[in-house]
Motif scaffolding. Structure first.
Motif, short mmCIF file in Angstrom:
data_model
loop_
_atom_site.label_atom_id
_atom_site.label_comp_id
_atom_site.label_asym_id
_atom_site.label_seq_id
_atom_site.Cartn_x
_atom_site.Cartn_y
_atom_site.Cartn_z
N TYR A 1 40.81 41.09 41.21
CA TYR A 1 39.71 40.19 40.90
C TYR A 1 40.20 38.77 40.71
O TYR A 1 41.34 38.54 40.29
N LEU A 2 39.30 37.83 40.98
CA LEU A 2 39.54 36.42 40.68
C LEU A 2 38.61 36.08 39.52
O LEU A 2 37.40 36.31 39.62
N LEU A 3 39.18 35.56 38.45
CA LEU A 3 38.38 35.23 37.26
C LEU A 3 38.44 33.73 37.04
O LEU A 3 39.53 33.14 37.01
N ASP A 4 37.26 33.11 36.90
CA ASP A 4 37.21 31.71 36.49
C ASP A 4 37.25 31.72 34.96
O ASP A 4 36.30 32.16 34.31
N ASP A 5 38.36 31.26 34.42
CA ASP A 5 38.57 31.42 32.98
C ASP A 5 37.59 30.59 32.14
O ASP A 5 37.37 30.87 30.98
N LYS A 6 37.02 29.55 32.77
CA LYS A 6 36.06 28.72 32.03
C LYS A 6 34.69 29.37 31.99
O LYS A 6 34.11 29.57 30.93
N THR A 7 34.20 29.72 33.20
CA THR A 7 32.82 30.26 33.25
C THR A 7 32.80 31.76 32.97
O THR A 7 31.74 32.34 32.76
N LYS A 8 33.97 32.39 33.01
CA LYS A 8 34.12 33.86 32.87
C LYS A 8 33.46 34.62 34.02
O LYS A 8 33.19 35.82 33.89
N GLU A 9 33.21 33.90 35.12
CA GLU A 9 32.68 34.61 36.30
C GLU A 9 33.82 35.36 36.98
O GLU A 9 34.93 34.84 37.09
N VAL A 10 33.49 36.56 37.44
CA VAL A 10 34.53 37.37 38.05
C VAL A 10 34.08 37.81 39.44
O VAL A 10 32.90 38.12 39.65
N TYR A 11 35.02 37.76 40.40
CA TYR A 11 34.70 38.14 41.78
C TYR A 11 35.73 39.16 42.25
O TYR A 11 36.93 38.97 42.06
N ALA A 12 35.24 40.23 42.89
CA ALA A 12 36.18 41.18 43.50
C ALA A 12 36.80 40.49 44.70
O ALA A 12 36.07 39.98 45.57
N ASN A 13 38.12 40.42 44.76
CA ASN A 13 38.78 39.73 45.86
C ASN A 13 39.19 40.70 46.96
O ASN A 13 38.94 40.47 48.12
N GLU A 14 39.83 41.79 46.58
CA GLU A 14 40.24 42.75 47.61
C GLU A 14 40.52 44.09 46.98
O GLU A 14 40.73 44.21 45.76
N ILE A 15 40.52 45.10 47.84
CA ILE A 15 40.90 46.44 47.37
C ILE A 15 42.14 46.85 48.16
O ILE A 15 42.23 46.61 49.37
N ASN A 16 43.11 47.38 47.47
CA ASN A 16 44.29 47.94 48.12
C ASN A 16 44.12 49.45 48.05
O ASN A 16 44.19 50.04 46.97
N THR A 17 43.85 50.06 49.21
CA THR A 17 43.53 51.48 49.18
C THR A 17 44.78 52.35 49.02
O THR A 17 44.68 53.52 48.65
N ILE A 18 45.95 51.77 49.31
CA ILE A 18 47.22 52.42 48.93
C ILE A 18 48.04 51.31 48.26
O ILE A 18 48.79 50.58 48.91
#
Ligand SMILES: Nc1ncnc2c1ncn2[C@@H]1O[C@H](COP(=O)(O)OP(=O)(O)O)[C@@H](O)[C@H]1O
Ligand SMILES: [Mg+2]
Length: 396
Positions: free
Chosen positions: A318-335
């Motif tokens: 995840y990428l977290l904006d530490d100010k707004t506390k918004e969180v975005y899924a960036n990628e999944i590593n399936t292995i």
């Protein structure tokens, strides 16, 4: 009777070396009272070899030497199962075909983790650990992953996507689309690589062309997305399958630069840590974020796991904006690198127990599949003929 497990690693991928480290770690952790473990090292040319020396990481210091003392093998399907078969029977006269009960792919990146190796096992009818073809493929393509999450109402950054050919033939249109829809600062990345290869942060227009050309040198499909500011990165592992899954404690990898680099990930910032793979990364476990945010990320992680239909163990970043506390899924590593075992140990699950869980999950999927119908008991060919006029006379 012990379960015969073949561990596949290496492969034609930029993450070849990291996969070797992850696989050797896993083989050392596997419970030998339950499993007969066979290493299957796939070279960068896609050739499979096995050798007992492959249980030791030191053997990989000189791969040419290792291959000289290894057997080249392939997998073959027979009526009573799938077997590992030595290619050069003459040189290894006494070596018999070895029955394999379960494949354990520990491969990272394109040409393997992206569903390719799952497809190989599916075609052979060999049960295997981890994601199936579709979930692995969705996980490998960052643009498709965004689409699937967006349609499930899960948080991702919007992006502009284009091919390297589109850029080379009409760069003006691509550039203006990026400027209009994304804005600066932004990130340019290939849609389907890993290990931060080909990724750049772009502060303004003057850096954009170079960033796109770099990404295009690695992949055909490229995306541009807003750079998250006040960035903190948070990772979460999920273990299980779509019926039942659990999220691990969270980690916060420590960056040495604006972008978490290959060196940060695998060398822990220094060469001497390299043999630990992802386990070497400087990180805080658990991540120091508020409990409610941590719980929210764990909940989203299980939803993502189910949305793509994953199985086994994955790591979602995840990428977290530490100010707004918004969180975005960036990628999944399936292995994931090191199979994220360090996150499970921090969640009070030993590595060897986690592998038992992976094996159980794989056989559970196999049992569920056996209850499904893959063929139907009719034979439409029993009375078929093309007649004397060839295909014209038949219904087909
Ligand atoms: N939208 C973004 N905003 C800020 N930093 C980003 C963004 N996307 C990627 N990064 C940085 O680049 C790194 C690598 O990107 P990522 O998408 O995780 O690719 P990879 O598959 O190579 O790991 C991330 O760990 C993060 O440090
Ligand atoms: Mg990443």
């Amino acid at each position: 009777m012990k379960i015969s497990v073949a561990v596949f690693f290496g492969c034609r991928s930029v993450e070849h070396e990291v996969s070797i480290i992850s696989a050797v770690q896993a083989m050392r952790a596997m419970n030998r009272e339950k499993y007969d473990v066979t290493p299957v090292y796939v070279t960068k040319d896609g050739i499979m070899f096995t050798s007992k020396a492959m249980f030791e990481i030191e053997s990989f210091r000189d791969i040419d030497k290792l291959l000289k003392m290894s057997e080249e093998v392939t997998l073959i399907r027979k009526a009573d199962g799938v077997f590992m078969h030595p290619i050069n029977k003459k040189a290894f006269k006494k070596v018999k075909d070895l029955k394999i009960d379960l494949a354990f792919p520990i491969v990272h990146g394109t040409n393997c983790e992206d569903g390719t190796i799952a497809g190989y096992f599916e075609f052979l009818g060999l049960p295997y650990i981890g994601c199936d073809i579709i979930s692995a493929a969705v996980g490998m393509d960052k643009a498709v992953f965004k689409d699937v999450l967006k349609s499930a109402g899960l948080p991702v950054l919007d992006c502009v996507r284009f091919t390297s050919r589109e850029y080379m033939t009409n760069s003006e249109a691509v550039l203006s689309n990026i400027k209009e829809k994304v804005g600066f600062p932004l990130i340019v990345k290939p849609v389907n690589l890993g290990s931060s290869v080909g990724i750049s942060k772009v502060k303004d227009q003057s850096e954009l062309d170079e960033a796109i050309r770099l990404a295009a040198s690695f992949a055909d499909k490229i995306l541009a997305e807003r750079a998250v500011e006040n960035l903190r990165e948070i990772n979460c592992s999920v273990l299980g399958d779509i019926d039942e899954c659990t999220a691990s404690v969270l980690e916060e990898p420590i960056m040495h630069d604006e972008i978490l680099s290959y060196k940060d990930k695998y060398e822990g910032g220094s060469k001497s840590e390299a043999s630990k793979g992802m386990a070497s990364l400087g990180r805080k476990i658990p991540a120091e974020i508020p409990d409610d945010l941590a719980q929210k990320i764990r909940d989203i992680s299980c939803k993502i796991f189910k949305a793509i239909g994953a199985s086994g163990v994955v790591r979602i970043d995840y990428l977290l904006d530490d100010k707004t506390k918004e969180v975005y899924a960036n990628e999944i590593n399936t292995i994931p690198g090191s199979l994220a075992f360090y996150l499970w140990e921090a969640s009070d699950i030993k590595y060897r127990d986690m592998i038992d869980k992976l094996v159980d999950t794989a056989f559970h999927r196999e049992r569920k599949r056996k209850n499904l119908k893959f063929t139907i008991d009719t034979n439409i060919l029993s009375g078929v003929s093309f007649g004397s006029k060839g295909s014209k006379g038949s219904k087909f």
